[in-house]
Design a protein around this motif. Structure first.
Motif, PDB file in Angstrom:
ATOM      1  N   GLN A 178     -61.536   5.107  -1.986  1.00 18.71           N
ATOM      2  CA  GLN A 178     -61.585   3.751  -2.343  1.00 18.71           C
ATOM      3  C   GLN A 178     -61.710   3.409  -3.656  1.00 18.71           C
ATOM      4  O   GLN A 178     -61.116   2.244  -4.077  1.00 18.71           O
ATOM      5  CB  GLN A 178     -63.186   3.254  -1.612  1.00 18.71           C
ATOM      6  N   ASN A 179     -62.183   4.302  -4.434  1.00 17.37           N
ATOM      7  CA  ASN A 179     -62.140   3.714  -5.956  1.00 17.37           C
ATOM      8  C   ASN A 179     -60.605   4.015  -6.714  1.00 17.37           C
ATOM      9  O   ASN A 179     -60.142   3.264  -7.348  1.00 17.37           O
ATOM     10  CB  ASN A 179     -62.760   5.116  -6.615  1.00 17.37           C
ATOM     11  N   GLN A 194     -60.991   1.616 -16.594  1.00 15.19           N
ATOM     12  CA  GLN A 194     -60.162   2.080 -15.731  1.00 15.19           C
ATOM     13  C   GLN A 194     -58.521   2.431 -15.976  1.00 15.19           C
ATOM     14  O   GLN A 194     -58.036   1.874 -17.119  1.00 15.19           O
ATOM     15  CB  GLN A 194     -59.783   1.050 -14.595  1.00 15.19           C
ATOM     16  N   ASN A 248     -58.832   0.556  -5.335  1.00 12.13           N
ATOM     17  CA  ASN A 248     -59.379  -0.509  -6.294  1.00 12.13           C
ATOM     18  C   ASN A 248     -58.777  -0.384  -7.438  1.00 12.13           C
ATOM     19  O   ASN A 248     -58.474  -1.241  -8.190  1.00 12.13           O
ATOM     20  CB  ASN A 248     -61.025  -0.231  -6.503  1.00 12.13           C
ATOM     21  N   GLN A 249     -58.580   0.838  -8.008  1.00 13.76           N
ATOM     22  CA  GLN A 249     -57.941   0.942  -9.391  1.00 13.76           C
ATOM     23  C   GLN A 249     -56.439   0.419  -9.461  1.00 13.76           C
ATOM     24  O   GLN A 249     -55.938  -0.059 -10.122  1.00 13.76           O
ATOM     25  CB  GLN A 249     -57.697   2.490  -9.966  1.00 13.76           C
ATOM     26  N   LEU A 287     -55.389  -1.742  -7.419  1.00 15.84           N
ATOM     27  CA  LEU A 287     -55.270  -3.184  -7.082  1.00 15.84           C
ATOM     28  C   LEU A 287     -55.856  -3.976  -8.270  1.00 15.84           C
ATOM     29  O   LEU A 287     -55.202  -5.156  -8.364  1.00 15.84           O
ATOM     30  CB  LEU A 287     -56.378  -3.716  -5.954  1.00 15.84           C
ATOM     31  N   ALA A 288     -56.693  -3.768  -9.034  1.00 16.45           N
ATOM     32  CA  ALA A 288     -56.989  -4.217 -10.159  1.00 16.45           C
ATOM     33  C   ALA A 288     -56.683  -3.507 -11.470  1.00 16.45           C
ATOM     34  O   ALA A 288     -57.566  -2.981 -12.235  1.00 16.45           O
ATOM     35  CB  ALA A 288     -58.398  -4.505  -9.983  1.00 16.45           C
TER      36      ALA A 288
END
Length: 141
Positions: free
Chosen positions: A121-122, A135, A125-126, A128-129
């Motif tokens: 999940q992390n 990050q 998320n990295q 996508l953003a």
């Protein structure tokens, strides 16, 4: 101790069942030495040990036999107690420790799976953003 006497056969009147035709004492000792050497060659170690029974007095034999019997009995009891102790420890380990170890292993697998899911999940998320501080930006952006 044994006392040996030489008895003249002529005085006995040859009434002895052990008397022989030889009248000299040297002839009888010669035959005895030949009998002894023949018997010692045929004797086994077990027979010699069995003959020692006559040498040891009965009270000493009884004492030795009772001590050996008590020692054997004590050894047998100790072996039985030790065997029971090992049995209890082994069965306890199988009935308690083995299921506990399997439960801990399953819990560790679940924890590892949850950790991997959080990392995925992390990572998503990295992706996508990008551009947020702290990050990493994937290559090609």
């Amino acid at each position: 101790m044994v006392k040996v006497e030489i008895i003249d056969e002529k005085e006995d009147g040859n009434n002895s069942p052990y008397s022989s035709g030889a009248s000299s004492a040297s002839a009888s000792t010669d035959s005895l030495s030949s009998v002894e050497s023949d018997a010692s060659a045929d004797e086994t170690l077990v027979e010699r040990l069995a003959a020692l029974v006559d040498i040891v007095p009965p009270t000493t034999r009884h004492t030795i036999a009772s001590r050996v019997s008590k020692t054997a009995s004590l050894t047998k009891r100790a072996g039985k107690v030790f065997g029971n102790f090992v049995w209890v420890i082994t069965t306890s380990a199988l009935l308690v420790a083995l299921p506990l170890a399997l439960a801990l292993e399953d819990e560790a697998k679940v924890t590892q799976t949850e950790k991997e899911m959080l990392e995925q999940q992390n990572g998503a998320n990295q992706m996508l953003a990008p551009g947020q501080p702290g990050q990493l930006v994937p290559p090609g952006f």
